[in-house]
Design an enzyme around this catalytic site. Sequence first.
Site, PDB file in Angstrom:
ATOM      1  N   GLU A 128      -8.960  15.340 -74.293  1.00  0.00           N
ATOM      2  CA  GLU A 128      -9.079  14.880 -72.897  1.00  0.00           C
ATOM      3  C   GLU A 128      -7.759  15.037 -72.158  1.00  0.00           C
ATOM      4  O   GLU A 128      -7.720  15.327 -70.968  1.00  0.00           O
ATOM      5  CB  GLU A 128      -9.498  13.401 -72.865  1.00  0.00           C
ATOM      6  CG  GLU A 128     -10.926  13.138 -73.267  1.00  0.00           C
ATOM      7  CD  GLU A 128     -11.926  13.711 -72.272  1.00  0.00           C
ATOM      8  OE1 GLU A 128     -11.984  14.948 -72.153  1.00  0.00           O
ATOM      9  OE2 GLU A 128     -12.648  12.936 -71.642  1.00  0.00           O
ATOM     10  N   THR A 181     -11.163  16.681 -62.881  1.00  0.00           N
ATOM     11  CA  THR A 181     -10.759  15.278 -63.031  1.00  0.00           C
ATOM     12  C   THR A 181      -9.302  15.102 -62.607  1.00  0.00           C
ATOM     13  O   THR A 181      -8.951  14.125 -61.941  1.00  0.00           O
ATOM     14  CB  THR A 181     -10.962  14.821 -64.495  1.00  0.00           C
ATOM     15  OG1 THR A 181     -12.354  14.939 -64.795  1.00  0.00           O
ATOM     16  CG2 THR A 181     -10.535  13.383 -64.713  1.00  0.00           C
TER      17      THR A 181
HETATM   18  N1  HSE Z   1     -12.328   7.568 -65.926  1.00  0.00           N
HETATM   19  C1  HSE Z   1     -12.180   8.976 -65.720  1.00  0.00           C
HETATM   20  C2  HSE Z   1     -11.964   9.204 -64.231  1.00  0.00           C
HETATM   21  C3  HSE Z   1     -13.420   9.664 -66.173  1.00  0.00           C
HETATM   22  O1  HSE Z   1     -12.753   8.668 -63.461  1.00  0.00           O
HETATM   23  O2  HSE Z   1     -11.020   9.884 -63.862  1.00  0.00           O
HETATM   24  C4  HSE Z   1     -13.422  11.136 -65.992  1.00  0.00           C
HETATM   25  O3  HSE Z   1     -14.668  11.644 -66.469  1.00  0.00           O
END
Ligand code: HSE
Length: 306
Positions: A128, A181
Amino acid sequence: MEKIKVFCPATIANISCGFDVLGLALEAVGDEMVVKKTQTPGIRITKITGQDLPLETEKNVAGVAGLALLEKSNSAFGFELEIHKKIKPGSGIGSSAASSAGVVWAMNELLGQPFSKLELVEFARQGEKIASNVAHADNVAPALFGGFTLIRSYSPLDIVSLPVPPELYATVIHPQIEVKTSDSRKILRADITLEKGIKQWGNLGGLIAGLFKEDYDLIGRSLEDHIVEPVRSLLIPMFDTIKTEAKAAGALGVGISGSGPSIFALSRGKETAENVSNAMEKVYLNTTLDFEVHVSGISSTGMKSI
Ligand code: HSE
């Protein structure tokens, strides 16, 4: 066991009120991966279908997560990976998490389960990190544990599995635009007001209580996000209209799936989730946008061999 084929579920992170701490695994949407134990040390990605992604181990999220596990194991074995992507990168339903979590789960099975699920989450987070610059665990945790998960703490990592009310279904609509993201994190403010904090942790507690009590109305009332959604929803075409229409069709609540652009709704019962799907679809059918829509139960197992 020398080889394993794995279903790697798509996941919905945040679930409105739990930015970076809540997530759930979907039953009907996910990637497939074939992992083989070899005598040659290291990790080799031999095939990727469905998406154009790097085959170089160090550049691929699955490769990086696998290497993190390999480094901590005393294994003399190596591994070959075939990744069959069904989840589009940048869709908001945990594409990188499915790959990162899938490979470490499969390797752990092939090695005779030397690592706990919590340790697997730590390895998968390394994948990630290269995908979004942040090792958030709210997609990889539900992918590995199944159901709903709460990251109670990141340091030390503490993950709590939450119950899945049996009639709960998710609808996810993905407008075919890509939102990275890393980009959708950059637009967020680093601080929040006390007033917003109070609303947010009220809802987070309410959602978790709703899951334990199987109180669908409480779940619905708690699916509110006062912090992230007002900013990120500006990146998602017709977000407000989709939300209004989905609620009118019976959804308990609606929000952004992970960092978007997918929008999710939770409903009581499959029939309602399908009505919600039709209502969401109708909004995009009036535009030139391409989209994909899924109705799914919540996967109580997460990763599984197939
Ligand atoms: N919590 C993360 C965000 C999840 O919202 O950036 C990304 O899938």
